[in-house]
Motif scaffolding. Sequence first.
Motif, short mmCIF file in Angstrom:
data_model
loop_
_atom_site.label_atom_id
_atom_site.label_comp_id
_atom_site.label_asym_id
_atom_site.label_seq_id
_atom_site.Cartn_x
_atom_site.Cartn_y
_atom_site.Cartn_z
N CYS A 222 0.82 -1.21 0.00
CA CYS A 222 0.00 0.00 0.00
C CYS A 222 0.86 1.26 0.00
N ARG A 223 1.92 1.21 0.76
CA ARG A 223 2.81 2.38 0.85
C ARG A 223 3.37 2.77 -0.51
N HIS A 224 3.75 1.79 -1.31
CA HIS A 224 4.41 2.07 -2.59
C HIS A 224 3.47 2.08 -3.77
N ALA A 225 2.20 1.75 -3.58
CA ALA A 225 1.23 1.79 -4.68
C ALA A 225 0.98 3.24 -5.10
N ALA A 226 0.68 3.44 -6.37
CA ALA A 226 0.53 4.79 -6.91
C ALA A 226 -0.54 5.58 -6.18
N ARG A 227 -1.67 4.92 -5.85
CA ARG A 227 -2.78 5.64 -5.22
C ARG A 227 -2.73 5.58 -3.69
N GLN A 228 -1.75 4.87 -3.14
CA GLN A 228 -1.65 4.62 -1.71
C GLN A 228 -3.06 4.40 -1.13
N PRO A 229 -3.64 3.24 -1.42
CA PRO A 229 -5.05 2.98 -1.08
C PRO A 229 -5.30 2.92 0.42
N LEU A 230 -6.53 3.25 0.79
CA LEU A 230 -6.97 3.02 2.16
C LEU A 230 -6.85 1.53 2.46
N LEU A 231 -6.31 1.20 3.63
CA LEU A 231 -6.16 -0.19 4.04
C LEU A 231 -7.06 -0.47 5.23
N ALA A 232 -8.03 -1.36 5.04
CA ALA A 232 -8.87 -1.87 6.13
C ALA A 232 -8.40 -3.28 6.42
N TYR A 233 -7.97 -3.54 7.66
CA TYR A 233 -7.37 -4.84 7.96
C TYR A 233 -8.03 -5.50 9.16
N ALA A 234 -7.96 -6.83 9.18
CA ALA A 234 -8.59 -7.61 10.24
C ALA A 234 -7.69 -7.70 11.46
N SER A 235 -8.23 -7.30 12.60
CA SER A 235 -7.62 -7.62 13.88
C SER A 235 -8.57 -8.58 14.59
N SER A 236 -8.54 -8.62 15.90
CA SER A 236 -9.32 -9.64 16.61
C SER A 236 -9.64 -9.19 18.02
N SER A 237 -10.76 -9.67 18.53
CA SER A 237 -11.12 -9.42 19.93
C SER A 237 -10.11 -10.05 20.88
N SER A 238 -9.31 -10.98 20.38
CA SER A 238 -8.33 -11.65 21.24
C SER A 238 -7.28 -10.69 21.78
N VAL A 239 -7.11 -9.51 21.14
CA VAL A 239 -6.10 -8.57 21.63
C VAL A 239 -6.44 -8.04 23.02
N TYR A 240 -7.71 -8.14 23.43
CA TYR A 240 -8.11 -7.65 24.74
C TYR A 240 -7.66 -8.58 25.87
N GLY A 241 -7.17 -9.77 25.54
CA GLY A 241 -6.72 -10.70 26.56
C GLY A 241 -7.85 -11.07 27.49
N ASP A 242 -7.52 -11.33 28.73
CA ASP A 242 -8.54 -11.69 29.72
C ASP A 242 -9.02 -10.44 30.45
N GLU B 122 -12.36 0.24 22.46
CA GLU B 122 -11.17 0.26 21.62
C GLU B 122 -9.97 0.92 22.31
N ASP B 123 -10.23 1.81 23.26
CA ASP B 123 -9.12 2.48 23.94
C ASP B 123 -8.68 1.76 25.21
N ALA B 124 -9.17 0.55 25.45
CA ALA B 124 -8.76 -0.24 26.61
C ALA B 124 -7.31 -0.68 26.44
N ALA B 125 -6.66 -0.99 27.56
CA ALA B 125 -5.29 -1.50 27.53
C ALA B 125 -5.27 -2.88 26.86
N VAL B 126 -4.37 -3.05 25.90
CA VAL B 126 -4.27 -4.32 25.18
C VAL B 126 -2.81 -4.78 25.13
N ASP B 127 -2.17 -4.73 26.27
CA ASP B 127 -0.75 -5.06 26.33
C ASP B 127 -0.48 -6.37 27.06
N SER B 128 -1.53 -7.20 27.26
CA SER B 128 -1.36 -8.47 27.96
C SER B 128 -2.05 -9.61 27.21
N PRO B 129 -1.60 -9.93 25.99
CA PRO B 129 -2.22 -11.03 25.24
C PRO B 129 -1.99 -12.36 25.95
#
Length: 326
Positions: free
Chosen positions: A114-134, A142-149
């Motif tokens: 995406c960075r080097h593409a001519a139009r530098q397209p918008l990138l929508a990417y998949a993350s996961s609820s698993s980042v919230y840990g326990d 979305e602004d919760a702490a996610v530093d304990s996977p």
Amino acid sequence: MFFLVTGVAGFIGSRVAASLLKAGHQVLGIDNLNDYYSPALKDARLAQLQGNAAFTFRRMDLADHDALLQLPERDDIDRVIHLAAQAGVRYSIENPFAYASSNLTGHLSVLEFCRHAARQPLLAYASSSSVYGDNTQAPFREDAAVDSPVSLYAATKRADELMSQTYAKLYGLQQIGMRFFTVYGPWGRPDMAYWSFTEKILKGETIRVFNGGQMKRDFTYIDDAVSGVMAIATETPHFESGRRPHHIYNIGHNEPIALLDFIATIERATGRTAHKQMEPMQPGDVTETCADITRMQTDYGYAPKVALSDGISRFVSWFREEMLVE
């Protein structure tokens, strides 16, 4: 618009591609068709797309960055929907290097594309609820702490978010991360609990119930998940002036269901009684997931519509017809 969809033979990817085509967009889909689960299921999903003249498929591994850069359509792409990843919390314990290649190198490869593409397209990417840990502060914001996977899979998805945040800062690359919460439905993944429970209940086999059933999940029906992706991918993003162009959104249902209630829902849909074997908590699992979807509601009017009972009934009907299990 012209979309690149990675993981197009996957559960969510194939449904997103179908919705884009129905809306009149052009889609280039890529997938490596690996054998984490049956490639025949992936082929069947692809078959539903390949009759459309606006759809092109290329078999490719995202970790092969040179091959990605050589796509002839590269400079014509308006937006990228990156859904390819090695899925599965428990499998990440068994085969960790698969996650480094697919989730880390693959995501970096897409960022560079995406960075080097001519139009530098918008990138929508998949993350996961698993980042919230326990996390115990449900619903998860979305602004919760996610530093304990608690799993390597979760750690790779959080790493993807951090890489994207960095590319937004360094290069102004516009990106939106989508934290999916337990997506289910027809044409889904055989490694997911709703699939394996349904199959075993219909066959009269015993299902394994972890943590004594004392878990909750925010189940999101596939059509609701796709509606969220479509809004993010096709509408004007909500980036604040002067700040790095990177947002993260929860895509869930905001209605966690207890595991035993979930099993009871499948029992009602199948008309069968589950034979349960209670087992302890498994490594990498979390006790509860619950999406705060306020940000999606505010920015995109997101409103999940399908209740669990309806969604499971639709899945069971599809499963009986397609898998020929009674």
